[in-house]
Design an enzyme around this catalytic site. Structure first.
Site, PDB file in Angstrom:
ATOM      1  CG  ASN A   1      -2.034  -1.069   1.055  1.00  0.00           C
ATOM      2  OD1 ASN A   1      -2.600  -1.258  -0.021  1.00  0.00           O
ATOM      3  ND2 ASN A   1      -2.258  -1.816   2.109  1.00  0.00           N
TER       4      ASN A   1
ATOM      5  NE  ARG B   1      -6.928   5.633  -2.406  1.00  0.00           N
ATOM      6  CZ  ARG B   1      -6.927   4.400  -2.872  1.00  0.00           C
ATOM      7  NH1 ARG B   1      -7.110   3.375  -2.075  1.00  0.00           N
ATOM      8  NH2 ARG B   1      -6.712   4.173  -4.146  1.00  0.00           N
TER       9      ARG B   1
ATOM     10  CE1 TYR C   1       0.870   5.583   7.174  1.00  0.00           C
ATOM     11  CE2 TYR C   1      -1.287   5.616   6.124  1.00  0.00           C
ATOM     12  CZ  TYR C   1      -0.374   5.035   6.986  1.00  0.00           C
ATOM     13  OH  TYR C   1      -0.717   3.902   7.666  1.00  0.00           O
TER      14      TYR C   1
ATOM     15  CG  ASN D   1       7.491   1.666   5.599  1.00  0.00           C
ATOM     16  OD1 ASN D   1       6.793   0.854   6.217  1.00  0.00           O
ATOM     17  ND2 ASN D   1       7.116   2.918   5.398  1.00  0.00           N
TER      18      ASN D   1
ATOM     19  CB  ALA E   1      -0.118  -3.869   7.106  1.00  0.00           C
TER      20      ALA E   1
ATOM     21  CG  HIS F   1       1.990  -4.126  12.463  1.00  0.00           C
ATOM     22  ND1 HIS F   1       2.882  -3.423  13.228  1.00  0.00           N
ATOM     23  CD2 HIS F   1       1.539  -3.237  11.527  1.00  0.00           C
ATOM     24  CE1 HIS F   1       2.946  -2.167  12.797  1.00  0.00           C
ATOM     25  NE2 HIS F   1       2.137  -2.031  11.750  1.00  0.00           N
TER      26      HIS F   1
ATOM     27  CG  HIS G   1       7.094   1.962  10.733  1.00  0.00           C
ATOM     28  ND1 HIS G   1       6.491   1.054   9.893  1.00  0.00           N
ATOM     29  CD2 HIS G   1       7.794   1.239  11.637  1.00  0.00           C
ATOM     30  CE1 HIS G   1       6.815  -0.163  10.284  1.00  0.00           C
ATOM     31  NE2 HIS G   1       7.607  -0.079  11.331  1.00  0.00           N
TER      32      HIS G   1
ATOM     33  CB  SER H   1       2.566   6.899  10.934  1.00  0.00           C
ATOM     34  OG  SER H   1       2.568   5.482  10.942  1.00  0.00           O
TER      35      SER H   1
ATOM     36  NE  ARG I   1      -1.987   1.478  12.200  1.00  0.00           N
ATOM     37  CZ  ARG I   1      -2.316   0.987  10.985  1.00  0.00           C
ATOM     38  NH1 ARG I   1      -1.427   0.350  10.264  1.00  0.00           N
ATOM     39  NH2 ARG I   1      -3.530   1.165  10.497  1.00  0.00           N
TER      40      ARG I   1
HETATM   41  O1  CA2 Z   1       3.843   4.430   8.996  1.00  0.00           O
HETATM   42  C1  CA2 Z   1       4.240   3.579   8.170  1.00  0.00           C
HETATM   43  O2  CA2 Z   1       5.149   3.807   7.378  1.00  0.00           O
HETATM   44  C2  CA2 Z   1       3.521   2.229   8.090  1.00  0.00           C
HETATM   45  O3  CA2 Z   1       4.486   1.241   7.772  1.00  0.00           O
HETATM   46  C3  CA2 Z   1       2.506   2.368   6.974  1.00  0.00           C
HETATM   47  C4  CA2 Z   1       1.629   1.123   6.815  1.00  0.00           C
HETATM   48  C5  CA2 Z   1       1.005   0.739   8.156  1.00  0.00           C
HETATM   49  O4  CA2 Z   1       0.271  -0.471   8.011  1.00  0.00           O
HETATM   50  C6  CA2 Z   1       2.063   0.556   9.233  1.00  0.00           C
HETATM   51  O5  CA2 Z   1       1.413   0.239  10.446  1.00  0.00           O
HETATM   52  C7  CA2 Z   1       2.853   1.835   9.404  1.00  0.00           C
HETATM   53  C8  CA2 Z   1       0.492   1.403   5.837  1.00  0.00           C
HETATM   54  C9  CA2 Z   1       0.921   1.940   4.522  1.00  0.00           C
HETATM   55  C10 CA2 Z   1      -0.334   2.316   3.791  1.00  0.00           C
HETATM   56  O6  CA2 Z   1      -0.133   3.532   3.146  1.00  0.00           O
HETATM   57  C11 CA2 Z   1      -1.230   4.158   2.668  1.00  0.00           C
HETATM   58  C12 CA2 Z   1      -0.995   5.339   2.021  1.00  0.00           C
HETATM   59  C13 CA2 Z   1      -2.037   6.042   1.512  1.00  0.00           C
HETATM   60  C14 CA2 Z   1      -3.334   5.568   1.638  1.00  0.00           C
HETATM   61  C15 CA2 Z   1      -3.565   4.387   2.292  1.00  0.00           C
HETATM   62  C16 CA2 Z   1      -2.491   3.670   2.795  1.00  0.00           C
END
Ligand code: CA2
Length: 147
Positions: free
Chosen positions: A11, A18, A23, A74, A77, A80, A100, A102, A111
């Site tokens: 993703n 989005r 993000y 990175n 998801a 986890h 990450h 975030s 998370r």
């Molecule tokens: O904070 C991060 O970099 C994460 O690895 C991002 C993952 C999340 O599952 C981790 O817990 C933390 C999600 C990436 C999804 O990115 C998106 C970007 C735009 C719209 C939707 C999802």
């Protein structure tokens, strides 16, 4: 010249399209360009990759052995959930920095746990896109390289 693999999981190709409140507004292409410029500045090699598929990420980690000196991961998801990615990192015996965008510790409970952390040299989270160049500098410093 040392070489870094920056590997992005599921993703992350959607960045900038989005959930900008979580993000940010930069796209993964913007981040790749930042990383390419930073690699030139620091005089290191760089491969920047993204996949939505766990097996492709596993293959990229396996292929890093002998080609790259450190991995910045990175895992999205999969961070986890994926014992397979943790095992792949252990198997190649390369220093790996978990990254990450975030601050995962300020988000949902699920998370807060990471299989990737168990085999990481260190973790950078919560600095948005800037985390990528911070992680590159951490890897470069660990490798004892100076431009
Ligand atoms: O904070 C991060 O970099 C994460 O690895 C991002 C993952 C999340 O599952 C981790 O817990 C933390 C999600 C990436 C999804 O990115 C998106 C970007 C735009 C719209 C939707 C999802």
């Amino acid at each position: 010249m040392p070489s870094l693999l920056v590997l992005n999981g599921p993703n992350l190709n959607l960045l900038g399209t989005r959930q900008p409140e979580v993000y940010g507004r930069v796209t993964l292409t913007d981040i790749e360009e930042m990383c390419v410029a930073h690699a030139k500045l620091r005089d290191v090699g760089l491969s920047f990759q993204q996949s939505n598929h766990e097996g492709v990420l596993l293959d990229a980690i396996h292929d890093a052995k002998g080609k790259h000196d450190a991995i910045i991961l990175n895992a999205g998801a999969y961070t986890h959930t994926s014992i397979a990615l943790m095992d792949a990192v252990s198997s190649v015996e390369l220093p790996m920095i978990e990254l990450h965008l975030s601050n995962v510790h300020a988000r949902e409970d699920f998370r807060h746990s990471s299989y990737i952390s168990k085999v990481a040299l260190g973790v950078i989270c919560g600095f948005g896109a800037r985390g990528y160049t911070l992680a590159m500098d951490a890897a470069i410093s660990h490798l004892g390289h100076s431009a």
